[in-house]
Design an enzyme around this catalytic site. Structure first.
Site, PDB file in Angstrom:
ATOM      1  N   ASP A  41      -6.617  14.576  -4.366  1.00  6.21           N
ATOM      2  CA  ASP A  41      -5.506  14.017  -3.595  1.00  6.21           C
ATOM      3  C   ASP A  41      -4.244  13.900  -4.441  1.00  6.21           C
ATOM      4  O   ASP A  41      -3.129  14.063  -3.942  1.00  6.21           O
ATOM      5  CB  ASP A  41      -5.889  12.649  -3.036  1.00  6.21           C
ATOM      6  CG  ASP A  41      -6.814  12.755  -1.828  1.00  6.21           C
ATOM      7  OD1 ASP A  41      -6.973  13.872  -1.296  1.00  6.21           O
ATOM      8  OD2 ASP A  41      -7.375  11.726  -1.421  1.00  6.21           O
ATOM      9  N   ARG A  57       7.091 -14.943  -4.405  1.00  6.95           N
ATOM     10  CA  ARG A  57       7.010 -15.014  -5.863  1.00  6.95           C
ATOM     11  C   ARG A  57       5.663 -14.450  -6.281  1.00  6.95           C
ATOM     12  O   ARG A  57       4.625 -14.914  -5.818  1.00  6.95           O
ATOM     13  CB  ARG A  57       7.148 -16.461  -6.348  1.00  6.95           C
ATOM     14  CG  ARG A  57       8.514 -17.076  -6.092  1.00  6.95           C
ATOM     15  CD  ARG A  57       8.495 -18.576  -6.334  1.00  6.95           C
ATOM     16  NE  ARG A  57       9.822 -19.170  -6.231  1.00  6.95           N
ATOM     17  CZ  ARG A  57      10.414 -19.500  -5.075  1.00  6.95           C
ATOM     18  NH1 ARG A  57       9.780 -19.291  -3.925  1.00  6.95           N
ATOM     19  NH2 ARG A  57      11.627 -20.030  -5.070  1.00  6.95           N
ATOM     20  N   ASN A  99       2.001   8.376   0.278  1.00 11.42           N
ATOM     21  CA  ASN A  99       1.024   7.284   0.208  1.00 11.42           C
ATOM     22  C   ASN A  99       1.673   5.907   0.249  1.00 11.42           C
ATOM     23  O   ASN A  99       1.471   5.147   1.177  1.00 11.42           O
ATOM     24  CB  ASN A  99       0.171   7.407  -1.055  1.00 11.42           C
ATOM     25  CG  ASN A  99      -1.085   8.216  -0.828  1.00 11.42           C
ATOM     26  OD1 ASN A  99      -1.288   8.774   0.242  1.00 11.42           O
ATOM     27  ND2 ASN A  99      -1.930   8.287  -1.842  1.00 11.42           N
TER      28      ASN A  99
END
Length: 264
Positions: free
Chosen positions: A45, A147, A121
């Site tokens: 991939d 955060r 992706n």
């Protein structure tokens, strides 16, 4: 028909690349790395991600197909032993084209022109040194202040990659959507986020605005990009789509099962 080949560059992949090139040329196809109509990725991939970015300026004319020389991938479904069968199918143009949505990432700067990227992706935003504080806006409205270590924003076809490792949902790649997933966010009595991945449809968008730090480490698929003087990062489902040459059924949920559930 014009074709190109992207190899992982290991010995097996290179050998298959030369064989595929010879076979396809014997059938009268033209090898053209500048303007191919079909790109054969040989590797995994990751190799196909490289091929996608290499030809991202030709997405309206090029289709991708993958031969895996390692484990079965989500983008590479042909085995090396099936090379001759694949070559024959390409030569006969015996395939359909399926299209999947992509992610558009626009980085806006205070004192420079913006940069725009496409991801197959996902894209991630992280701080190189300190806790990252970001305001998250959805469709122009403040949603939360996060955060933590950063954010991952993925496509449906990329939802099985880094997004899944972060606890994100798996989305069928025919759905035009993007998914925002927190990376190690801080949640306590003082600092709170929704603490869940967010899935946005194609007509929605997300903006990340830095509160303090304006220098980030970004990834767009396999590409690592350092960004400075950042005003905002805008995420949309892209107008462009990636095209895959489909020669036989390749059911998505079957791939998910084989990759994550089935025993070897």
């Amino acid at each position: 028909m014009k074709f190109a080949i992207q190899s992982r560059r290991d010995a097996q992949s290179n050998e298959l690349m030369e064989l595929a090139k010879t076979y396809l040329q014997d059938f009268g196809l033209t090898y053209d790395e500048e303007a191919p109509e079909i790109v054969v990725s040989i590797g995994g991939d990751g190799t196909l991600l490289h091929a996608f970015h290499r030809y991202s300026h030709l997405l309206d004319q090029v289709a991708f197909v993958g031969i895996h020389t390692g484990h079965l991938g989500f983008y590479a479904d042909w085995k090396p032993s099936e090379l001759e069968k694949l070559v024959l199918s390409i030569a006969k143009k015996d395939f359909n084209v399926v299209e999947y949505p992509l992610l558009e990432v626009k980085v806006e700067h205070h004192n420079a022109a913006s940069n725009t990227y496409l991801a197959l992706n996902e894209a991630t935003v992280k701080s190189p040194d300190v806790t990252l504080v970001m305001d998250v806006e959805l469709n122009g409205n403040q949603f939360e202040r996060n955060r933590g270590d950063g954010h991952s924003v993925s496509t449906p076809s990329g939802s099985t990659a880094y997004n899944k490792a972060l606890g994100g949902a798996i989305i069928h790649p025919t759905l035009a959507a993007l998914q925002i997933t927190e990376i190690a966010s801080i949640n306590n009595r003082v600092f709170r986020t929704v603490g869940s991945p967010l899935i946005l449809p194609a007509h929605h968008h997300c903006v990340l605005r830095p509160v303090n730090e304006q220098n980030f480490n970004m990834t767009v698929d396999h590409l690592q990009i350092t960004q400075g003087d950042v005003k905002a990062i805008v995420f949309n489902v892209a107008n462009e789509r990636v095209r895959f040459a489909r020669f036989r059924p390749f059911p998505f949920w079957e791939r998910v099962h084989e990759s994550f559930v089935a025993n070897e």
